[in-house]
Design a protein around this motif. Structure first.
Motif, PDB file in Angstrom:
ATOM      1  N   PRO A   4      -4.223   9.380   9.744  1.00 49.55           N
ATOM      2  CA  PRO A   4      -4.397   9.351   8.292  1.00 49.55           C
ATOM      3  C   PRO A   4      -3.116   9.713   7.539  1.00 49.55           C
ATOM      4  O   PRO A   4      -2.840   9.172   6.468  1.00 49.55           O
ATOM      5  N   ALA A   5      -2.316  10.597   8.124  1.00 50.58           N
ATOM      6  CA  ALA A   5      -1.075  11.025   7.465  1.00 50.58           C
ATOM      7  C   ALA A   5      -0.113   9.874   7.250  1.00 50.58           C
ATOM      8  O   ALA A   5       0.608   9.823   6.253  1.00 50.58           O
ATOM      9  N   SER A   6      -0.079   8.918   8.184  1.00 51.09           N
ATOM     10  CA  SER A   6       0.837   7.783   8.039  1.00 51.09           C
ATOM     11  C   SER A   6       0.395   6.872   6.903  1.00 51.09           C
ATOM     12  O   SER A   6       1.225   6.391   6.118  1.00 51.09           O
ATOM     13  N   THR A   7      -0.899   6.646   6.785  1.00 48.70           N
ATOM     14  CA  THR A   7      -1.416   5.821   5.688  1.00 48.70           C
ATOM     15  C   THR A   7      -1.104   6.463   4.351  1.00 48.70           C
ATOM     16  O   THR A   7      -0.659   5.792   3.407  1.00 48.70           O
ATOM     17  N   GLU A   8      -1.310   7.765   4.263  1.00 43.10           N
ATOM     18  CA  GLU A   8      -1.023   8.491   3.026  1.00 43.10           C
ATOM     19  C   GLU A   8       0.450   8.403   2.666  1.00 43.10           C
ATOM     20  O   GLU A   8       0.815   8.189   1.501  1.00 43.10           O
ATOM     21  N   LEU A   9       1.320   8.573   3.652  1.00 41.91           N
ATOM     22  CA  LEU A   9       2.758   8.532   3.387  1.00 41.91           C
ATOM     23  C   LEU A   9       3.199   7.162   2.893  1.00 41.91           C
ATOM     24  O   LEU A   9       3.915   7.062   1.891  1.00 41.91           O
ATOM     25  N   PHE A  10       2.791   6.109   3.576  1.00 44.93           N
ATOM     26  CA  PHE A  10       3.208   4.769   3.160  1.00 44.93           C
ATOM     27  C   PHE A  10       2.646   4.409   1.792  1.00 44.93           C
ATOM     28  O   PHE A  10       3.317   3.743   0.991  1.00 44.93           O
ATOM     29  N   ASN A  11       1.441   4.855   1.495  1.00 49.57           N
ATOM     30  CA  ASN A  11       0.882   4.629   0.157  1.00 49.57           C
ATOM     31  C   ASN A  11       1.711   5.356  -0.895  1.00 49.57           C
ATOM     32  O   ASN A  11       1.936   4.828  -1.989  1.00 49.57           O
ATOM     33  N   SER A  12       2.175   6.555  -0.552  1.00 50.91           N
ATOM     34  CA  SER A  12       2.927   7.371  -1.519  1.00 50.91           C
ATOM     35  C   SER A  12       4.275   6.760  -1.885  1.00 50.91           C
ATOM     36  O   SER A  12       4.819   7.039  -2.947  1.00 50.91           O
TER      37      SER A  12
END
Length: 212
Positions: free
Chosen positions: A157-165
């Motif tokens: 989930p952290a990777s999805t959040e980072l790329f969205n950010s």
């Protein structure tokens, strides 16, 4: 067989990916993990390497047909990026983890012009932290980053959040969920391992998955 499953099986067959849900690995960050991935190993197997390169070429042609430059991350993305650029007959460059300490002090190597449409090549997406710096460096230099491609992602989930950010997308040839399925189909793991493997992905820092 679809590319996702083919790549996953290849990674397992050559032990570029190892699964040990009952004897976890310890990452450099200190995180206990049931999986360890070393995609550099694929470079030593010509047939497996060719599958990955062709997979990348087809992915970029489909998703980023307007790409003008292929950029690798240092160091893992450099060999893949160079081979892809050669196949696509595109310019290639790479981004260092920090500015060179001598000469011109470059961080970005290669002829990447203002406004160039770039695809970044990485070998593995875990949290995405390392590739974030590459994307930001390219944007600061005036390049347009169309997206990031990688061999494999843990689907954290952290990777999805980072790329969205940072308003950037990433696409991979295979992923953790597919790998688990392929591992079970080919007896690399047992049915009883699935609960631990799925629980770990939700929050790698929470070690309660080891008690499942």
């Amino acid at each position: 067989m679809k590319i996702e499953k083919t790549v996953a099986k290849n990674l397992l067959d050559i032990q570029a990916v190892s699964l040990q849900p009952n004897d976890p690995f310890t990452w450099a960050s200190g995180i206990k993990s049931p999986i360890y991935c070393d995609n550099r190993l694929v470079l030593s197997f010509p047939e497996k390497r060719s599958v990955v390169v062709q997979g990348f070429v087809e992915l970029i042609q489909k998703e980023y047909a307007e790409a003008e430059v292929i950029v690798g991350t240092a160091t893992a993305g450099i060999p893949w990026g160079a081979m892809i650029a050669d196949k696509l007959e595109k310019p290639f460059g790479y981004v260092r983890s920090s500015n060179k300490s001598h000469g011109k002090g470059n961080k970005i190597e290669g002829n990447i012009k203002q406004g160039a449409k770039v695809v970044v090549v990485e070998d593995l997406i875990s949290t995405g932290g390392s590739v974030k710096d590459v994307i930001e460096s390219l944007r600061e230099a005036g390049a347009e980053v169309l997206g990031v491609v990688a061999i494999f992602t843990y689907l954290l989930p952290a990777s999805t959040e980072l790329f969205n950010s940072i308003s950037c997308e990433f696409k991979t040839l295979s992923n953790y969920d597919v790998l688990i399925d392929v591992a079970l189909e080919n007896d690399y793991i047992k049915d009883g391992d699935l609960e631990k493997l799925k629980a770990w992905k939700q929050d790698p820092k929470d070690e309660s998955w080891m008690e499942k």
